[in-house]
Design an enzyme around this catalytic site. Structure first.
Site, PDB file in Angstrom:
ATOM      1  N   ASP A 172      42.877 -24.448   8.845  1.00 44.53           N
ATOM      2  CA  ASP A 172      41.469 -24.605   8.501  1.00 44.53           C
ATOM      3  C   ASP A 172      40.628 -23.967   9.607  1.00 44.53           C
ATOM      4  OD1 ASP A 172      39.730 -26.903   6.619  1.00 44.53           O
ATOM      5  OD2 ASP A 172      38.743 -25.937   8.326  1.00 44.53           O
ATOM      6  N   HIS A 224      42.452 -27.442  -3.045  1.00 43.23           N
ATOM      7  CA  HIS A 224      43.121 -27.398  -1.739  1.00 43.23           C
ATOM      8  C   HIS A 224      43.417 -28.803  -1.244  1.00 43.23           C
ATOM      9  CE1 HIS A 224      38.760 -27.272  -1.095  1.00 43.23           C
ATOM     10  NE2 HIS A 224      38.949 -27.956   0.013  1.00 43.23           N
ATOM     11  N   PHE A 225      44.541 -28.901  -0.552  1.00 39.02           N
ATOM     12  CA  PHE A 225      44.934 -30.132   0.132  1.00 39.02           C
ATOM     13  C   PHE A 225      44.756 -29.908   1.622  1.00 39.02           C
ATOM     14  CE2 PHE A 225      47.113 -32.722  -3.100  1.00 39.02           C
ATOM     15  CZ  PHE A 225      47.160 -31.811  -4.144  1.00 39.02           C
ATOM     16  N   HIS A 226      44.055 -30.860   2.262  1.00 40.83           N
ATOM     17  CA  HIS A 226      43.968 -30.849   3.721  1.00 40.83           C
ATOM     18  C   HIS A 226      45.131 -31.676   4.273  1.00 40.83           C
ATOM     19  CE1 HIS A 226      39.534 -29.750   3.969  1.00 40.83           C
ATOM     20  NE2 HIS A 226      39.564 -30.237   2.746  1.00 40.83           N
ATOM     21  N   HIS A 282      32.533 -34.229  -1.572  1.00 40.19           N
ATOM     22  CA  HIS A 282      32.676 -33.445  -0.337  1.00 40.19           C
ATOM     23  C   HIS A 282      33.441 -32.150  -0.529  1.00 40.19           C
ATOM     24  CE1 HIS A 282      32.785 -32.714   4.008  1.00 40.19           C
ATOM     25  NE2 HIS A 282      31.910 -33.697   4.117  1.00 40.19           N
ATOM     26  N   GLN A 283      33.571 -31.669  -1.759  1.00 38.38           N
ATOM     27  CA  GLN A 283      34.235 -30.374  -1.950  1.00 38.38           C
ATOM     28  C   GLN A 283      33.232 -29.255  -1.692  1.00 38.38           C
ATOM     29  OE1 GLN A 283      35.901 -29.657  -5.867  1.00 38.38           O
ATOM     30  NE2 GLN A 283      37.160 -27.957  -5.140  1.00 38.38           N
ATOM     31  N   ASN A 341      39.614 -33.050  -2.060  1.00 38.51           N
ATOM     32  CA  ASN A 341      38.289 -33.335  -2.596  1.00 38.51           C
ATOM     33  C   ASN A 341      38.053 -32.615  -3.922  1.00 38.51           C
ATOM     34  OD1 ASN A 341      37.694 -34.746  -0.199  1.00 38.51           O
ATOM     35  ND2 ASN A 341      37.020 -32.878   0.831  1.00 38.51           N
TER      36      ASN A 341
HETATM   37  P1  DGP Z   1      36.370 -29.064   1.305  1.00 39.31           P
HETATM   38  O1  DGP Z   1      35.181 -29.772   1.857  1.00 39.31           O
HETATM   39  O2  DGP Z   1      37.476 -30.024   0.920  1.00 39.31           O
HETATM   40  O3  DGP Z   1      36.030 -28.101   0.170  1.00 39.31           O
HETATM   41  O4  DGP Z   1      36.958 -28.214   2.520  1.00 39.31           O
HETATM   42  C1  DGP Z   1      36.859 -26.835   2.640  1.00 39.31           C
HETATM   43  C2  DGP Z   1      37.515 -26.458   3.937  1.00 39.31           C
HETATM   44  O5  DGP Z   1      37.718 -25.063   3.943  1.00 39.31           O
HETATM   45  C3  DGP Z   1      36.699 -26.783   5.197  1.00 39.31           C
HETATM   46  O6  DGP Z   1      37.442 -27.697   5.999  1.00 39.31           O
HETATM   47  C4  DGP Z   1      36.533 -25.457   5.917  1.00 39.31           C
HETATM   48  C5  DGP Z   1      37.572 -24.569   5.257  1.00 39.31           C
HETATM   49  N1  DGP Z   1      37.189 -23.175   5.138  1.00 39.31           N
HETATM   50  C6  DGP Z   1      36.059 -22.700   4.557  1.00 39.31           C
HETATM   51  N2  DGP Z   1      36.040 -21.360   4.613  1.00 39.31           N
HETATM   52  C7  DGP Z   1      37.188 -20.986   5.236  1.00 39.31           C
HETATM   53  C8  DGP Z   1      37.739 -19.720   5.586  1.00 39.31           C
HETATM   54  O7  DGP Z   1      37.173 -18.651   5.334  1.00 39.31           O
HETATM   55  N3  DGP Z   1      38.935 -19.735   6.210  1.00 39.31           N
HETATM   56  C9  DGP Z   1      39.608 -20.894   6.507  1.00 39.31           C
HETATM   57  N4  DGP Z   1      40.777 -20.794   7.122  1.00 39.31           N
HETATM   58  N5  DGP Z   1      39.122 -22.113   6.184  1.00 39.31           N
HETATM   59  C10 DGP Z   1      37.911 -22.141   5.555  1.00 39.31           C
END
Ligand code: DGP
Length: 137
Positions: A32, A101-103, A94-95, A88
């Protein structure tokens, strides 16, 4: 795919770089860009859908097959024993990126990791609610 590709679609296509940790025919995992804690990894399907409930069974199975393995690698490298899996769906949940995607978010000894507000209530009408959900499946 309908509409503009999301940022994760562009990462899948190689248009935007990422720190890749895992890839197979159906799944990509990468760091992330704004980690909540060191070792915060995103695991995404190559299938381009916004929400979990839109995933095909095959894409869901492919994700389920590798999530524990990637979690084990994150634990081994970061030394964490605790972690959260966060997924999310929807802006109010909070999406921010509308590609499933899974964190994987390590919880470290210094307290870094996911903070959760968990407002538990009493279960009401559990029997009929469970029956209704079951019937909807
Ligand atoms: P969510 O809130 O669940 O949709 O989380 C989206 C996540 O994606 C957030 O933690 C930041 C990450 N993210 C957004 N843009 C990029 C990117 O360009 N590259 C990477 N590696 N992560 C990203």
């Amino acid at each position: 795919m309908i509409g503009e590709p999301t940022i994760f679609g562009r990462i899948i296509d190689g248009e935007i770089p990422c720190h890749r940790v895992y890839e197979d025919a159906h799944v990509l995992a990468f760091l992330d860009v704004g980690p909540i804690s060191p070792g915060h990894v995103l695991v995404i399907p190559k299938e381009r859908v916004a929400f979990l409930h839109e995933l095909s069974d095959d894409a869901a199975a492919a994700l389920g097959r590798v999530l524990p393995r990637i979690a084990r690698a994150v634990m081994s490298v970061t030394g964490c024993s605790d972690y959260n899996i966060l997924q999310n769906n929807g802006a109010s949940a909070h999406q921010a990126v509308f590609h499933v995607h899974f964190h994987i978010i390590p919880k470290h000894a210094d307290g870094s990791g996911l903070g959760i507000e968990w407002n538990a209530n009493e279960l009401v009408d559990g029997e009929s609610l469970a029956a209704s959900i079951s019937e909807a499946l």
